[in-house]
Structure formats: C-alpha cells, structure tokens
Design a protein around this motif. Sequence first.
Motif, PDB file in Angstrom:
ATOM      1  N   THR A  98     -12.313  -0.270  -5.006  1.00  0.00           N
ATOM      2  CA  THR A  98     -12.746   1.114  -5.215  1.00  0.00           C
ATOM      3  C   THR A  98     -12.054   2.045  -4.230  1.00  0.00           C
ATOM      4  O   THR A  98     -11.570   3.120  -4.614  1.00  0.00           O
ATOM      5  N   CYS A  99     -11.976   1.646  -2.978  1.00  0.00           N
ATOM      6  CA  CYS A  99     -11.309   2.468  -1.960  1.00  0.00           C
ATOM      7  C   CYS A  99      -9.824   2.639  -2.273  1.00  0.00           C
ATOM      8  O   CYS A  99      -9.278   3.739  -2.111  1.00  0.00           O
ATOM      9  N   VAL A 100      -9.175   1.578  -2.722  1.00  0.00           N
ATOM     10  CA  VAL A 100      -7.756   1.670  -3.095  1.00  0.00           C
ATOM     11  C   VAL A 100      -7.588   2.663  -4.239  1.00  0.00           C
ATOM     12  O   VAL A 100      -6.685   3.506  -4.224  1.00  0.00           O
ATOM     13  N   GLU A 118     -16.058   9.656  -6.255  1.00  0.00           N
ATOM     14  CA  GLU A 118     -16.310   9.013  -4.973  1.00  0.00           C
ATOM     15  C   GLU A 118     -17.627   8.243  -4.920  1.00  0.00           C
ATOM     16  O   GLU A 118     -17.793   7.365  -4.076  1.00  0.00           O
ATOM     17  N   LEU A 165      -9.609   5.151  -5.101  1.00  0.00           N
ATOM     18  CA  LEU A 165      -9.900   6.513  -4.631  1.00  0.00           C
ATOM     19  C   LEU A 165      -8.753   7.066  -3.787  1.00  0.00           C
ATOM     20  O   LEU A 165      -8.445   8.252  -3.858  1.00  0.00           O
ATOM     21  N   ALA A 166      -8.128   6.200  -3.006  1.00  0.00           N
ATOM     22  CA  ALA A 166      -7.021   6.649  -2.170  1.00  0.00           C
ATOM     23  C   ALA A 166      -5.806   7.032  -2.996  1.00  0.00           C
ATOM     24  O   ALA A 166      -4.961   7.803  -2.532  1.00  0.00           O
ATOM     25  N   ASP A 222     -15.621  -3.196  -3.378  1.00  0.00           N
ATOM     26  CA  ASP A 222     -15.585  -1.987  -2.544  1.00  0.00           C
ATOM     27  C   ASP A 222     -14.159  -1.666  -2.105  1.00  0.00           C
ATOM     28  O   ASP A 222     -13.749  -0.510  -2.101  1.00  0.00           O
ATOM     29  N   GLN A 223     -13.414  -2.708  -1.749  1.00  0.00           N
ATOM     30  CA  GLN A 223     -12.024  -2.479  -1.345  1.00  0.00           C
ATOM     31  C   GLN A 223     -11.191  -1.971  -2.525  1.00  0.00           C
ATOM     32  O   GLN A 223     -10.380  -1.066  -2.367  1.00  0.00           O
ATOM     33  N   LYS A 243     -18.214   2.959  -8.687  1.00  0.00           N
ATOM     34  CA  LYS A 243     -17.430   1.750  -8.412  1.00  0.00           C
ATOM     35  C   LYS A 243     -16.140   1.730  -9.231  1.00  0.00           C
ATOM     36  O   LYS A 243     -15.984   2.462 -10.202  1.00  0.00           O
ATOM     37  N   ARG A 267       0.812  -1.220   0.000  1.00  0.00           N
ATOM     38  CA  ARG A 267       0.000   0.000   0.000  1.00  0.00           C
ATOM     39  C   ARG A 267       0.845   1.269   0.000  1.00  0.00           C
ATOM     40  O   ARG A 267       0.386   2.319  -0.409  1.00  0.00           O
ATOM     41  N   LYS A 317     -10.789  12.586  -6.968  1.00  0.00           N
ATOM     42  CA  LYS A 317     -11.475  11.827  -5.922  1.00  0.00           C
ATOM     43  C   LYS A 317     -12.903  12.338  -5.755  1.00  0.00           C
ATOM     44  O   LYS A 317     -13.844  11.555  -5.629  1.00  0.00           O
TER      45      LYS A 317
END
Length: 137
Positions: A72-74, A88, A76-77, A69-70, A91, A8, A84
């Motif tokens: 997608t979060c990665v 946000e 977006l981060a 979802d994970q 998907k 990460r 972002k």
Amino acid sequence: MVNSLSLRSILDVNKLTSPNFIDRFRNIKILLKQEKKAYVLNGPVLEKPSDDATNEENEAYTVYVDDLDQATCVMLASIALDLKKQHEAIKALDIILNLREMFDKESHTERFDISRELFRCKMSEGSPRKPYVVKMI
C-alpha cells in the motif's frame, strides 16, 4: 547476503496520472515482485485468524498484513498528490480496483484509437516504403 538491488527508483520517474496507469501499475508489480511481496496483490486475501488459531497461523497473518501495508505504501508513493489524498485511508487491493475503475476506460479508448489509426493506414502505390514502415512501427 543482503540484496543491494533496489528498484524503488523506477517509482520516482513519473507519478501515476491517468494516461500512464498501466505502465505505473506494471512498475509497482515489478517492484513488489523483486521485494517478494507481489503475492498480496495476486494471492488470496487472508482473513484474520480466529482466537484459537495456532502461532503459525497468527504469524502468517502478521507477515501478510505487514506485506500488504508495504505494498500500500509503495502504491501511495507512486501516485500523484491528488490521488494520494483520495486513497491514503484504503489498502492496496482497493486502491488498485479504484484506479482501474478510474483509468482503464481511458487506456482502452487510447488503445482503440491507436489500433483504428493503424488499421486505416495504407501505403499508396509508388510511394517509398521507409516512411510507411516507420509510421507502422
């Protein structure tokens, strides 16, 4: 045994901007592959199971949604704040399509310009080879 290796930190180096889309997307795929979640970007999109679906089908769909979802979060981060805000609510698969639409043209143009410069590069007779080779590399 829990895998203590986390990639990460590669997302913290630079946020996604237009010139580095290909590199950033490659890093995201590497990270998701290491976390065994890359299938959500490459595989078929699972549809929500019907009411008469088995427990296994429901579980598989739940795991898929969690992994998506994970992912997608990665994603977006790893992108800049302005991007972002634009992405946000969507998907990972739609984020990828949108970012490719936004930035792939620039990447193709940049690669074309570099290739054109490379093909136009000619070594003049009697000149030293080393500067020419360095420029070609």
